[in-house]
Design a protein around this motif. Structure first.
Motif, PDB file in Angstrom:
ATOM      1  N   ALA A  29      67.157  55.067  47.647  1.00 41.03           N
ATOM      2  CA  ALA A  29      68.296  54.501  46.929  1.00 41.03           C
ATOM      3  C   ALA A  29      67.956  53.995  45.533  1.00 41.03           C
ATOM      4  O   ALA A  29      68.857  53.596  44.798  1.00 41.03           O
ATOM      5  CB  ALA A  29      68.894  53.362  47.750  1.00 41.03           C
ATOM      6  N   ARG A  30      66.705  53.999  45.146  1.00 40.12           N
ATOM      7  CA  ARG A  30      66.317  53.400  43.863  1.00 40.12           C
ATOM      8  C   ARG A  30      67.029  54.023  42.656  1.00 40.12           C
ATOM      9  O   ARG A  30      67.533  53.288  41.808  1.00 40.12           O
ATOM     10  CB  ARG A  30      64.810  53.468  43.680  1.00 40.12           C
ATOM     11  CG  ARG A  30      64.386  52.781  42.409  1.00 40.12           C
ATOM     12  CD  ARG A  30      62.929  52.720  42.240  1.00 40.12           C
ATOM     13  NE  ARG A  30      62.658  52.040  40.972  1.00 40.12           N
ATOM     14  CZ  ARG A  30      61.510  51.593  40.615  1.00 40.12           C
ATOM     15  NH1 ARG A  30      60.490  51.716  41.422  1.00 40.12           N
ATOM     16  NH2 ARG A  30      61.348  50.997  39.461  1.00 40.12           N
ATOM     17  N   PRO A  31      67.088  55.337  42.536  1.00 35.25           N
ATOM     18  CA  PRO A  31      67.772  55.888  41.364  1.00 35.25           C
ATOM     19  C   PRO A  31      69.239  55.431  41.256  1.00 35.25           C
ATOM     20  O   PRO A  31      69.722  55.103  40.176  1.00 35.25           O
ATOM     21  CB  PRO A  31      67.683  57.401  41.561  1.00 35.25           C
ATOM     22  CG  PRO A  31      66.525  57.608  42.468  1.00 35.25           C
ATOM     23  CD  PRO A  31      66.489  56.394  43.344  1.00 35.25           C
ATOM     24  N   ARG A  32      69.909  55.393  42.373  1.00 31.45           N
ATOM     25  CA  ARG A  32      71.319  54.964  42.369  1.00 31.45           C
ATOM     26  C   ARG A  32      71.436  53.478  42.052  1.00 31.45           C
ATOM     27  O   ARG A  32      72.335  53.056  41.320  1.00 31.45           O
ATOM     28  CB  ARG A  32      71.963  55.270  43.720  1.00 31.45           C
ATOM     29  CG  ARG A  32      73.392  54.891  43.823  1.00 31.45           C
ATOM     30  CD  ARG A  32      74.251  55.742  42.896  1.00 31.45           C
ATOM     31  NE  ARG A  32      75.638  55.301  43.006  1.00 31.45           N
ATOM     32  CZ  ARG A  32      76.403  55.010  41.961  1.00 31.45           C
ATOM     33  NH1 ARG A  32      75.933  55.132  40.740  1.00 31.45           N
ATOM     34  NH2 ARG A  32      77.638  54.624  42.149  1.00 31.45           N
ATOM     35  N   LEU A  33      70.533  52.674  42.572  1.00 32.87           N
ATOM     36  CA  LEU A  33      70.564  51.236  42.293  1.00 32.87           C
ATOM     37  C   LEU A  33      70.263  50.948  40.828  1.00 32.87           C
ATOM     38  O   LEU A  33      70.903  50.081  40.211  1.00 32.87           O
ATOM     39  CB  LEU A  33      69.575  50.494  43.196  1.00 32.87           C
ATOM     40  CG  LEU A  33      69.934  50.422  44.674  1.00 32.87           C
ATOM     41  CD1 LEU A  33      68.781  49.826  45.466  1.00 32.87           C
ATOM     42  CD2 LEU A  33      71.198  49.611  44.872  1.00 32.87           C
ATOM     43  N   VAL A  34      69.326  51.695  40.248  1.00 34.00           N
ATOM     44  CA  VAL A  34      69.009  51.519  38.832  1.00 34.00           C
ATOM     45  C   VAL A  34      70.205  51.912  37.977  1.00 34.00           C
ATOM     46  O   VAL A  34      70.572  51.221  37.025  1.00 34.00           O
ATOM     47  CB  VAL A  34      67.745  52.329  38.456  1.00 34.00           C
ATOM     48  CG1 VAL A  34      67.561  52.388  36.950  1.00 34.00           C
ATOM     49  CG2 VAL A  34      66.525  51.727  39.124  1.00 34.00           C
ATOM     50  N   ALA A  35      70.842  53.042  38.312  1.00 34.11           N
ATOM     51  CA  ALA A  35      72.015  53.484  37.559  1.00 34.11           C
ATOM     52  C   ALA A  35      73.155  52.473  37.678  1.00 34.11           C
ATOM     53  O   ALA A  35      73.841  52.171  36.690  1.00 34.11           O
ATOM     54  CB  ALA A  35      72.467  54.854  38.055  1.00 34.11           C
ATOM     55  N   LEU A  36      73.339  51.924  38.850  1.00 38.33           N
ATOM     56  CA  LEU A  36      74.386  50.926  39.063  1.00 38.33           C
ATOM     57  C   LEU A  36      74.112  49.664  38.249  1.00 38.33           C
ATOM     58  O   LEU A  36      75.017  49.102  37.617  1.00 38.33           O
ATOM     59  CB  LEU A  36      74.477  50.593  40.556  1.00 38.33           C
ATOM     60  CG  LEU A  36      75.616  49.719  41.027  1.00 38.33           C
ATOM     61  CD1 LEU A  36      76.944  50.406  40.781  1.00 38.33           C
ATOM     62  CD2 LEU A  36      75.458  49.393  42.495  1.00 38.33           C
ATOM     63  N   PHE A  37      72.863  49.241  38.223  1.00 31.77           N
ATOM     64  CA  PHE A  37      72.479  48.051  37.449  1.00 31.77           C
ATOM     65  C   PHE A  37      72.672  48.299  35.948  1.00 31.77           C
ATOM     66  O   PHE A  37      73.220  47.457  35.239  1.00 31.77           O
ATOM     67  CB  PHE A  37      71.030  47.681  37.754  1.00 31.77           C
ATOM     68  CG  PHE A  37      70.529  46.507  36.950  1.00 31.77           C
ATOM     69  CD1 PHE A  37      70.913  45.224  37.277  1.00 31.77           C
ATOM     70  CD2 PHE A  37      69.698  46.701  35.867  1.00 31.77           C
ATOM     71  CE1 PHE A  37      70.482  44.149  36.555  1.00 31.77           C
ATOM     72  CE2 PHE A  37      69.242  45.622  35.122  1.00 31.77           C
ATOM     73  CZ  PHE A  37      69.633  44.343  35.466  1.00 31.77           C
ATOM     74  N   GLU A  38      72.222  49.469  35.479  1.00 31.57           N
ATOM     75  CA  GLU A  38      72.379  49.784  34.059  1.00 31.57           C
ATOM     76  C   GLU A  38      73.849  49.868  33.651  1.00 31.57           C
ATOM     77  O   GLU A  38      74.235  49.409  32.570  1.00 31.57           O
ATOM     78  CB  GLU A  38      71.637  51.078  33.717  1.00 31.57           C
ATOM     79  CG  GLU A  38      70.142  50.921  33.753  1.00 31.57           C
ATOM     80  CD  GLU A  38      69.408  52.230  33.562  1.00 31.57           C
ATOM     81  OE1 GLU A  38      70.051  53.312  33.582  1.00 31.57           O
ATOM     82  OE2 GLU A  38      68.174  52.179  33.396  1.00 31.57           O
ATOM     83  N   ALA A  91      76.286  48.225  35.049  1.00 35.10           N
ATOM     84  CA  ALA A  91      76.808  46.855  35.037  1.00 35.10           C
ATOM     85  C   ALA A  91      76.357  46.126  33.770  1.00 35.10           C
ATOM     86  O   ALA A  91      77.138  45.383  33.146  1.00 35.10           O
ATOM     87  CB  ALA A  91      76.335  46.103  36.268  1.00 35.10           C
ATOM     88  N   MET A  92      75.126  46.333  33.340  1.00 36.39           N
ATOM     89  CA  MET A  92      74.621  45.688  32.118  1.00 36.39           C
ATOM     90  C   MET A  92      75.314  46.248  30.885  1.00 36.39           C
ATOM     91  O   MET A  92      75.626  45.510  29.950  1.00 36.39           O
ATOM     92  CB  MET A  92      73.102  45.877  32.001  1.00 36.39           C
ATOM     93  CG  MET A  92      72.302  45.085  33.007  1.00 36.39           C
ATOM     94  SD  MET A  92      72.453  43.331  32.723  1.00 36.39           S
ATOM     95  CE  MET A  92      73.368  42.822  34.160  1.00 36.39           C
ATOM     96  N   ASP A  93      75.586  47.556  30.870  1.00 39.90           N
ATOM     97  CA  ASP A  93      76.287  48.155  29.731  1.00 39.90           C
ATOM     98  C   ASP A  93      77.723  47.670  29.631  1.00 39.90           C
ATOM     99  O   ASP A  93      78.261  47.573  28.525  1.00 39.90           O
ATOM    100  CB  ASP A  93      76.268  49.692  29.838  1.00 39.90           C
ATOM    101  CG  ASP A  93      74.870  50.257  29.597  1.00 39.90           C
ATOM    102  OD1 ASP A  93      74.030  49.549  28.986  1.00 39.90           O
ATOM    103  OD2 ASP A  93      74.630  51.409  30.026  1.00 39.90           O
ATOM    104  N   SER A  94      78.334  47.392  30.758  1.00 31.04           N
ATOM    105  CA  SER A  94      79.720  46.927  30.712  1.00 31.04           C
ATOM    106  C   SER A  94      79.829  45.492  30.190  1.00 31.04           C
ATOM    107  O   SER A  94      80.905  45.063  29.778  1.00 31.04           O
ATOM    108  CB  SER A  94      80.355  47.029  32.094  1.00 31.04           C
ATOM    109  OG  SER A  94      79.800  46.072  32.967  1.00 31.04           O
TER     110      SER A  94
END
Length: 62
Positions: free
Chosen positions: A46-55, A57-60
């Protein structure tokens, strides 16, 4: 024996375990290791998806 040492020995006997079972330590160690392995495996998948989700959220926020 004086009165104080008799009461102390009675108090110490109260702290001793009455049952002979010490617990299932190897079982708990196995459960802990299996849980750690399961979390590690899920994190690898799940790491790639979690990193993308975090990024995302930070971009928003900006």
């Amino acid at each position: 024996m004086n009165r104080r040492s008799i009461s102390t020995s009675r108090a110490l006997r109260g702290w001793q375990r009455t049952d002979k079972e010490r617990g299932d330590v190897p079982g708990w160690v196995l459960i802990t290791l299996m849980t750690a392995m399961l979390v590690s495996a899920l994190l690898i998948v799940a790491r790639p998806r979690l990193v993308a989700l975090f990024e995302q959220a930070m971009d928003s926020l900006t």
